[in-house]
Design a protein around this motif. Sequence first.
Motif, PDB file in Angstrom:
ATOM      1  N   PHE A  24     -13.853-112.366  46.930  1.00 46.28           N
ATOM      2  CA  PHE A  24     -12.936-112.657  45.818  1.00 46.28           C
ATOM      3  C   PHE A  24     -13.022-114.114  45.344  1.00 46.28           C
ATOM      4  CE2 PHE A  24     -10.755-109.145  48.085  1.00 46.28           C
ATOM      5  CZ  PHE A  24     -10.690-108.231  47.037  1.00 46.28           C
ATOM      6  N   ALA A  25     -13.902-114.893  45.935  1.00 47.91           N
ATOM      7  CA  ALA A  25     -13.996-116.324  45.610  1.00 47.91           C
ATOM      8  C   ALA A  25     -14.970-116.564  44.457  1.00 47.91           C
ATOM      9  CB  ALA A  25     -14.466-117.097  46.841  1.00 47.91           C
ATOM     10  N   PRO A  26     -14.787-117.684  43.766  1.00 47.91           N
ATOM     11  CA  PRO A  26     -15.766-118.050  42.739  1.00 47.91           C
ATOM     12  C   PRO A  26     -17.076-118.491  43.401  1.00 47.91           C
ATOM     13  CG  PRO A  26     -14.164-119.798  43.025  1.00 47.91           C
ATOM     14  CD  PRO A  26     -13.713-118.653  43.885  1.00 47.91           C
ATOM     15  N   THR A  27     -18.125-118.577  42.611  1.00 53.48           N
ATOM     16  CA  THR A  27     -19.391-119.079  43.127  1.00 53.48           C
ATOM     17  C   THR A  27     -19.334-120.605  43.215  1.00 53.48           C
ATOM     18  OG1 THR A  27     -20.346-119.298  40.922  1.00 53.48           O
ATOM     19  CG2 THR A  27     -20.669-117.169  42.061  1.00 53.48           C
ATOM     20  N   GLU A  28     -20.240-121.176  43.992  1.00 51.47           N
ATOM     21  CA  GLU A  28     -20.340-122.646  44.082  1.00 51.47           C
ATOM     22  C   GLU A  28     -20.579-123.250  42.705  1.00 51.47           C
ATOM     23  OE1 GLU A  28     -20.210-124.929  46.517  1.00 51.47           O
ATOM     24  OE2 GLU A  28     -20.126-123.675  48.309  1.00 51.47           O
ATOM     25  N   GLN A  74     -18.115-107.972  37.306  1.00 54.83           N
ATOM     26  CA  GLN A  74     -19.355-107.667  38.022  1.00 54.83           C
ATOM     27  C   GLN A  74     -19.085-107.115  39.417  1.00 54.83           C
ATOM     28  OE1 GLN A  74     -21.430-111.386  38.054  1.00 54.83           O
ATOM     29  NE2 GLN A  74     -21.996-111.278  35.895  1.00 54.83           N
ATOM     30  N   ARG A  75     -18.140-107.717  40.095  1.00 53.37           N
ATOM     31  CA  ARG A  75     -17.858-107.311  41.481  1.00 53.37           C
ATOM     32  C   ARG A  75     -16.843-106.175  41.573  1.00 53.37           C
ATOM     33  NH1 ARG A  75     -17.147-113.225  44.342  1.00 53.37           N
ATOM     34  NH2 ARG A  75     -19.170-114.090  43.713  1.00 53.37           N
ATOM     35  N   ASN A  76     -16.190-105.852  40.475  1.00 49.01           N
ATOM     36  CA  ASN A  76     -15.181-104.792  40.427  1.00 49.01           C
ATOM     37  C   ASN A  76     -14.130-104.992  41.537  1.00 49.01           C
ATOM     38  OD1 ASN A  76     -13.671-102.563  39.892  1.00 49.01           O
ATOM     39  ND2 ASN A  76     -15.399-101.156  39.817  1.00 49.01           N
ATOM     40  N   PHE A  77     -13.398-106.087  41.401  1.00 49.35           N
ATOM     41  CA  PHE A  77     -12.415-106.468  42.414  1.00 49.35           C
ATOM     42  C   PHE A  77     -11.418-105.361  42.743  1.00 49.35           C
ATOM     43  CE2 PHE A  77     -12.446-111.391  41.838  1.00 49.35           C
ATOM     44  CZ  PHE A  77     -13.706-111.441  42.393  1.00 49.35           C
ATOM     45  N   LYS A  78     -10.939-104.675  41.725  1.00 47.80           N
ATOM     46  CA  LYS A  78      -9.905-103.660  41.971  1.00 47.80           C
ATOM     47  C   LYS A  78     -10.438-102.543  42.869  1.00 47.80           C
ATOM     48  CE  LYS A  78      -6.290-100.939  39.873  1.00 47.80           C
ATOM     49  NZ  LYS A  78      -5.488-100.732  38.677  1.00 47.80           N
ATOM     50  N   GLU A 109      -0.920-121.112  38.344  1.00 50.43           N
ATOM     51  CA  GLU A 109      -1.327-121.152  36.941  1.00 50.43           C
ATOM     52  C   GLU A 109      -2.813-121.437  36.764  1.00 50.43           C
ATOM     53  OE1 GLU A 109       2.829-121.334  37.290  1.00 50.43           O
ATOM     54  OE2 GLU A 109       1.445-122.847  38.042  1.00 50.43           O
ATOM     55  N   GLN A 110      -3.330-122.391  37.487  1.00 54.78           N
ATOM     56  CA  GLN A 110      -4.749-122.732  37.377  1.00 54.78           C
ATOM     57  C   GLN A 110      -5.437-122.545  38.726  1.00 54.78           C
ATOM     58  OE1 GLN A 110      -5.079-126.578  35.401  1.00 54.78           O
ATOM     59  NE2 GLN A 110      -5.136-125.543  33.441  1.00 54.78           N
ATOM     60  N   CYS A 111      -5.320-121.341  39.233  1.00 58.19           N
ATOM     61  CA  CYS A 111      -5.955-120.990  40.505  1.00 58.19           C
ATOM     62  C   CYS A 111      -6.553-119.595  40.379  1.00 58.19           C
ATOM     63  CB  CYS A 111      -4.942-121.026  41.648  1.00 58.19           C
ATOM     64  SG  CYS A 111      -5.695-120.668  43.248  1.00 58.19           S
ATOM     65  N   HIS A 112      -7.699-119.404  40.981  1.00 64.10           N
ATOM     66  CA  HIS A 112      -8.355-118.098  40.882  1.00 64.10           C
ATOM     67  C   HIS A 112      -7.574-116.998  41.577  1.00 64.10           C
ATOM     68  CE1 HIS A 112      -9.888-118.623  44.993  1.00 64.10           C
ATOM     69  NE2 HIS A 112     -10.388-117.402  44.921  1.00 64.10           N
ATOM     70  N   ARG A 113      -6.673-117.356  42.503  1.00 62.32           N
ATOM     71  CA  ARG A 113      -5.903-116.304  43.193  1.00 62.32           C
ATOM     72  C   ARG A 113      -5.054-115.506  42.207  1.00 62.32           C
ATOM     73  NH1 ARG A 113      -2.643-120.896  44.644  1.00 62.32           N
ATOM     74  NH2 ARG A 113      -0.438-120.537  44.209  1.00 62.32           N
ATOM     75  N   ASN A 147     -13.798-114.396  35.033  1.00 60.43           N
ATOM     76  CA  ASN A 147     -13.563-113.026  34.570  1.00 60.43           C
ATOM     77  C   ASN A 147     -14.844-112.198  34.599  1.00 60.43           C
ATOM     78  OD1 ASN A 147     -10.780-113.045  34.244  1.00 60.43           O
ATOM     79  ND2 ASN A 147     -10.898-113.767  32.134  1.00 60.43           N
ATOM     80  N   ASN A 148     -15.978-112.849  34.353  1.00 58.02           N
ATOM     81  CA  ASN A 148     -17.258-112.150  34.475  1.00 58.02           C
ATOM     82  C   ASN A 148     -17.515-111.719  35.916  1.00 58.02           C
ATOM     83  OD1 ASN A 148     -17.948-112.258  31.753  1.00 58.02           O
ATOM     84  ND2 ASN A 148     -18.912-114.253  31.962  1.00 58.02           N
ATOM     85  N   ILE A 149     -17.159-112.565  36.859  1.00 58.81           N
ATOM     86  CA  ILE A 149     -17.307-112.214  38.278  1.00 58.81           C
ATOM     87  C   ILE A 149     -16.391-111.040  38.629  1.00 58.81           C
ATOM     88  CG2 ILE A 149     -16.830-113.019  40.634  1.00 58.81           C
ATOM     89  CD1 ILE A 149     -17.844-115.750  39.792  1.00 58.81           C
TER      90      ILE A 149
END
Length: 143
Positions: free
Chosen positions: A69-73, A98-102, A125-129, A93-95
Amino acid sequence: MTKIYTIGSNGKTPKQFFKLLKENKIDLLLDIRLNNKSQLSGFAKGGDDFLGYLVNEILKINYKHDPYFAPTEEILDKYHKDSDWNSYVCSFNNIIKQRNFKEYFLRKYSSYERVCFLCVESTPEQCHRRLVAESINKEVVHL
């Protein structure tokens, strides 16, 4: 359906952090940081399984680190350089797509009643979580 929460470790004392998890009856703390071993993680450092040990022993909460669930480097490095949140969201959002998180989440974690996504940012607010959580369920509680 599994109830989704998020929490950031920065800006919280260990007491506040653990109290929030306990009060909300979290049964899985899902660490979605790319690098959970950083010295900047403080008490939430997970690399030597310190955090997992604490939440399991003290609160009887399961702990898993899942960098799926993490962003890439690359995305993180770019964001740290330009601080362009909108660009980061677009890339992340592309990740998510692509990874189909749900689908991945439902396959691996739907047996838990209350899952809390962990990252470092003090607010969502500004976190990928937040982006991860909302891609799985629109009703999210941010601790």
